[in-house]
Scaffold this active site. Structure first.
Site, PDB file in Angstrom:
ATOM      1  N   THR A 298       0.851  -1.183   0.000  1.00  0.00           N
ATOM      2  CA  THR A 298       0.000   0.000   0.000  1.00  0.00           C
ATOM      3  C   THR A 298       0.879   1.222   0.000  1.00  0.00           C
ATOM      4  O   THR A 298       1.687   1.424   0.899  1.00  0.00           O
ATOM      5  CB  THR A 298      -0.978   0.045   1.191  1.00  0.00           C
ATOM      6  N   ILE A 299       0.693   1.990  -1.037  1.00  0.00           N
ATOM      7  CA  ILE A 299       1.504   3.201  -1.179  1.00  0.00           C
ATOM      8  C   ILE A 299       1.211   4.153  -0.011  1.00  0.00           C
ATOM      9  O   ILE A 299       2.045   4.951   0.364  1.00  0.00           O
ATOM     10  CB  ILE A 299       1.207   3.845  -2.550  1.00  0.00           C
ATOM     11  N   ASP A 300       0.014   4.024   0.581  1.00  0.00           N
ATOM     12  CA  ASP A 300      -0.372   4.917   1.676  1.00  0.00           C
ATOM     13  C   ASP A 300       0.369   4.616   2.976  1.00  0.00           C
ATOM     14  O   ASP A 300       0.290   5.395   3.927  1.00  0.00           O
ATOM     15  CB  ASP A 300      -1.882   4.826   1.944  1.00  0.00           C
ATOM     16  N   GLY A 344      -3.466   9.166  -0.061  1.00  0.00           N
ATOM     17  CA  GLY A 344      -3.603   8.936   1.384  1.00  0.00           C
ATOM     18  C   GLY A 344      -5.059   9.052   1.762  1.00  0.00           C
ATOM     19  O   GLY A 344      -5.532  10.113   2.134  1.00  0.00           O
TER      20      GLY A 344
HETATM   21  N1  LIG Z   1     -13.154  -7.877   3.605  1.00  0.00           N
HETATM   22  C1  LIG Z   1     -12.780  -8.489   2.487  1.00  0.00           C
HETATM   23  N2  LIG Z   1     -12.892  -9.834   2.376  1.00  0.00           N
HETATM   24  C2  LIG Z   1     -12.509 -10.461   1.240  1.00  0.00           C
HETATM   25  N3  LIG Z   1     -11.988  -9.828   0.161  1.00  0.00           N
HETATM   26  C3  LIG Z   1     -11.859  -8.497   0.220  1.00  0.00           C
HETATM   27  C4  LIG Z   1     -12.243  -7.749   1.384  1.00  0.00           C
HETATM   28  N4  LIG Z   1     -12.008  -6.443   1.143  1.00  0.00           N
HETATM   29  C5  LIG Z   1     -11.508  -6.378  -0.109  1.00  0.00           C
HETATM   30  N5  LIG Z   1     -11.411  -7.592  -0.654  1.00  0.00           N
HETATM   31  C6  LIG Z   1     -10.905  -7.897  -2.005  1.00  0.00           C
HETATM   32  O1  LIG Z   1      -9.518  -7.559  -2.052  1.00  0.00           O
HETATM   33  C7  LIG Z   1      -9.185  -6.953  -3.289  1.00  0.00           C
HETATM   34  C8  LIG Z   1      -8.463  -5.650  -3.068  1.00  0.00           C
HETATM   35  O2  LIG Z   1      -9.166  -4.807  -2.145  1.00  0.00           O
HETATM   36  P1  LIG Z   1      -9.074  -3.219  -2.215  1.00  0.00           P
HETATM   37  O3  LIG Z   1      -9.527  -2.756  -3.537  1.00  0.00           O
HETATM   38  O4  LIG Z   1      -9.741  -2.684  -1.017  1.00  0.00           O
HETATM   39  O5  LIG Z   1      -7.520  -2.904  -2.223  1.00  0.00           O
HETATM   40  P2  LIG Z   1      -6.428  -3.037  -1.098  1.00  0.00           P
HETATM   41  O6  LIG Z   1      -5.923  -4.417  -1.047  1.00  0.00           O
HETATM   42  O7  LIG Z   1      -6.923  -2.486   0.186  1.00  0.00           O
HETATM   43  O8  LIG Z   1      -5.267  -2.153  -1.701  1.00  0.00           O
HETATM   44  P3  LIG Z   1      -5.158  -0.551  -1.751  1.00  0.00           P
HETATM   45  O9  LIG Z   1      -4.150  -0.199  -0.714  1.00  0.00           O
HETATM   46  O10 LIG Z   1      -4.650  -0.266  -3.099  1.00  0.00           O
HETATM   47  O11 LIG Z   1      -6.492   0.044  -1.506  1.00  0.00           O
HETATM   48  C9  LIG Z   1     -10.474  -6.801  -4.058  1.00  0.00           C
HETATM   49  O12 LIG Z   1     -10.487  -7.763  -5.089  1.00  0.00           O
HETATM   50  C10 LIG Z   1     -11.572  -7.023  -3.046  1.00  0.00           C
HETATM   51  O13 LIG Z   1     -12.673  -7.670  -3.590  1.00  0.00           O
HETATM   52  O1  LIG Z   2      -8.152   5.146  -8.260  1.00  0.00           O
HETATM   53  P1  LIG Z   2      -7.801   3.826  -7.713  1.00  0.00           P
HETATM   54  O2  LIG Z   2      -7.000   2.987  -8.634  1.00  0.00           O
HETATM   55  O3  LIG Z   2      -8.980   3.088  -7.169  1.00  0.00           O
HETATM   56  O4  LIG Z   2      -6.819   4.056  -6.485  1.00  0.00           O
HETATM   57  C1  LIG Z   2      -6.859   5.160  -5.678  1.00  0.00           C
HETATM   58  C2  LIG Z   2      -6.559   4.842  -4.261  1.00  0.00           C
HETATM   59  O5  LIG Z   2      -5.535   3.911  -4.055  1.00  0.00           O
HETATM   60  C3  LIG Z   2      -4.747   4.282  -2.952  1.00  0.00           C
HETATM   61  O6  LIG Z   2      -3.521   4.713  -3.422  1.00  0.00           O
HETATM   62  C4  LIG Z   2      -4.445   3.130  -2.076  1.00  0.00           C
HETATM   63  O7  LIG Z   2      -3.675   2.206  -2.819  1.00  0.00           O
HETATM   64  C5  LIG Z   2      -5.469   5.460  -2.309  1.00  0.00           C
HETATM   65  O8  LIG Z   2      -4.673   6.387  -1.664  1.00  0.00           O
HETATM   66  C6  LIG Z   2      -6.185   6.029  -3.483  1.00  0.00           C
HETATM   67  O9  LIG Z   2      -7.310   6.740  -3.152  1.00  0.00           O
END
Ligand SMILES: Nc1ncnc2c1ncn2[C@@H]1O[C@H](COP(=O)(O)OP(=O)(O)OP(=O)(O)O)[C@@H](O)[C@H]1O
Ligand SMILES: O=P(O)(O)OC[C@H]1O[C@](O)(CO)[C@@H](O)[C@@H]1O
Ligand SMILES: [Mg+2]
Length: 528
Positions: A298-300, A344
């Site tokens: 996570t870039i955040d 963020g």
């Molecule tokens: N609570 C959960 N249980 C199961 N799968 C999940 C859950 N939350 C998210 N996912 C799945 O995980 C994948 C990524 O989730 P999300 O888009 O929230 O990104 P992230 O992993 O939090 O990364 P980022 O930091 O970029 O937001 C998606 O395919 C989503 O369907």
């Molecule tokens: O526009 P996208 O691809 O959904 O991603 C944006 C989001 O992803 C994040 O960088 C987390 O990975 C957030 O800070 C940002 O809002």
């Protein structure tokens, strides 16, 4: 106890974050509560009930032992033998034997070659918290119990084990990258593949476009070898592609069963890790001999307990370039204002670190610290002061900051994450309006470099971090651990059980030394 606030100190109403972890809820109050009447007086009343065990009884003379036992239970890392009691390990195929130590390193004699092997012992531990705070009022204090008693908290050390639980020729490994992009994804993919091959694994595939790749028709898995991944770290993005949303856990595990995948490496943020943990639970329920290992992406930088996540350093470095451009633009204009929005969603780490490293930011706004735009203590009044006194100013705002000032969209992305209103555009408009109203010229240049920052390749420091994380993910999988993630903690590499790092997002502590350093650097007052 009342104390004098530093002139530039933050005025932060205590925020309460409720979290759920392992089914036990607790609450955490962050921030300095300062008297709003007197801007120079503040009461440091930080209450940190970190024990995720609200019923802890501090009058019990054994509370510390009990806390530590509870901590050990929570941070225990699941292992294949929890389910398959009779599973027998084999000697590792990841050989370190040729690298024997030199005698000077061992003053009291060193183990014989036969005994020394350079593997990690399963009982090796890393200390999670390294500061002994003497008082809850110490900057950034995280206290357990009254008086901030020192309680040791140990977590599992990452690395190659002497005994492994998979025969390499029986391994069918898969890698998937989910969520948004982040510098370093390719470096981690590359290192996982290379390390798997060193163990002797022949069957490695990439699942394209996140969890969707498991089920979407028309998406074919990608065979991975050292040759395929050799140069992928030279560009940003993910060789495999990413996505949000997608199939259910059951569908993913069905697909894994069909494909015969028994080692799954999942690169992603909190959502992805929640998914990985659900997959881990499901394969256990089905009694499949499968391990699931995460690498936090996570870039955040909003994953709990880690020093930092990969890609963060690169993001800060890249963000600095945008800030520098904003500075040049602002500095070269009459009454110039440079405004930069950085990523963020819920935490302002990129904005805070980029502001600190650039040294060119006058106002840094993050989600954790509330602010007013208007009014006597608002951002705009200070901006006017900056234009009067310096002639120009630079503002750096994190995308999740000041969401209370703009209209909620109520929209969500495919993963269910809230789509935020554009605070950068809002501030830009408000600055223009304000200066027009008071009849003073202001030349506002707004820069939104967010996707440019996310798409770059990892810098050297992130490249190394990715390499170590990728290797350790493979070591953890071969060692039979599952439902774990790998991270850097106090400069050492560790394995965490997934739920412990995703129970809530890590945020900037407004009482931390780092935020105070940022305020010292920008010289900004409180905007409340
Ligand atoms: N609570 C959960 N249980 C199961 N799968 C999940 C859950 N939350 C998210 N996912 C799945 O995980 C994948 C990524 O989730 P999300 O888009 O929230 O990104 P992230 O992993 O939090 O990364 P980022 O930091 O970029 O937001 C998606 O395919 C989503 O369907
Ligand atoms: O526009 P996208 O691809 O959904 O991603 C944006 C989001 O992803 C994040 O960088 C987390 O990975 C957030 O800070 C940002 O809002
Ligand atoms: Mg997320």
């Amino acid at each position: 106890m009342e104390s004098i606030c530093p002139v530039v100190g933050p005025l932060v109403p205590p925020a309460t974050i409720t979290y759920l972890s392992n089914g036990v809820s607790g609450s955490l109050r962050l921030g300095l509560s300062c008297s709003l009447k007197s801007r120079s007086l503040c009461k440091s009343n930080r209450v940190f009930t970190e024990s995720k065990n609200p019923e802890i009884d501090f009058s019990d003379p054994d509370w510390k032992t009990k806390f530590q036992q509870d901590f050990e239970r929570r941070f225990n890392i699941p292992h294949l033998t929890d389910i398959f009691k009779d599973l027998q390990p084999i000697p590792s195929t990841f050989c370190l034997r040729s690298r024997t130590p030199v005698s000077e390193d061992f003053a009291d004699g060193y183990p014989s070659d036969a005994k020394w092997h350079g593997y990690i012992n399963n009982n090796d531990r890393v200390l999670l918290k390294v500061i002994h705070y003497s008082s809850p009022t110490s900057a950034g204090a995280e206290c357990i119990g009254p008086g901030c008693t020192w309680v040791e908290q140990w977590v599992h050390r990452a690395g190659p084990r002497e005994k492994i639980y998979f025969k390499p020729e029986k391994v069918n490994a898969a890698i998937v990258t989910c969520g948004g992009l982040c510098p370093g994804l390719n470096d981690v993919i590359r290192q996982i593949v290379i390390t798997l091959e060193i163990y002797g694994v022949k069957n490695i595939v990439g699942i394209p476009f996140g969890y969707r790749g498991f089920t979407d028709k028309g998406i074919k898995e990608m065979p991975l070898t050292r040759k395929v991944v050799q140069n992928i770290h030279l560009s940003g993005g993910s060789l495999l592609g990413v996505s949000r949303g997608g199939p259910t856990t059951k569908e993913i595990v069905d697909s894994m069963e069909e494909r015969g995948i028994n080692m799954l490496f999942v690169l992603g943020g909190n959502g992805t890790h929640a998914g990985a943990n659900a997959i881990h639970d499901e394969v256990r329920k089905r009694r499949m001999k499968v391990v699931v290992v995460g690498v936090p992406k996570t870039i955040d930088n909003d994953i709990l307990l880690l020093d930092k996540t990969f890609g963060f350093d690169t993001a800060v470095e890249e963000a600095q370039r945008a800030i520098n451009s904003a500075y040049i633009e602002a500095h070269s204009a009459y009454h110039g204002v440079g405004l930069v929005k950085l990523m963020g969603r819920s935490s302002g780490f990129i904005a805070m670190h980029a502001s600190l490293s650039s040294g060119q930011v006058d106002i840094c706004l993050i989600p954790e610290v509330p602010f007013h735009l208007h009014g006597p203590h608002g951002v705009l009044r200070h901006l006017k002061y900056l234009l009067d006194s310096k002639g120009s100013a630079v503002i750096c705002v994190a995308e999740g900051a000041g969401q209370n000032l703009i209209q909620k969209t109520n929209a969500k992305d495919a993963s269910g994450n809230m789509i935020l209103g554009d605070i950068g555009v809002h501030i830009q408009q408000e600055i223009k309006k304000y200066f027009k109203e008071i009849g003073i010229p202001a030349d506002v240049k707004y820069i939104d470099p967010t996707y440019m920052i996310r798409a770059v390749r990892a810098n050297a420091s992130d490249g190394i971090l990715c390499t170590v994380l990728g290797q350790n993910a493979v070591h953890g999988a071969f060692a039979g651990y599952s439902g774990i993630t790998v991270g850097i903690c106090n400069t050492h590499y560790v394995y965490f059980p997934i739920p412990e790092v995703i129970s809530y997002p890590k945020v900037v502590d407004p009482n931390s030394r780092m935020w105070h350093r940022c305020l010292t650097s920008t010289g900004q007052p409180d905007f409340i």
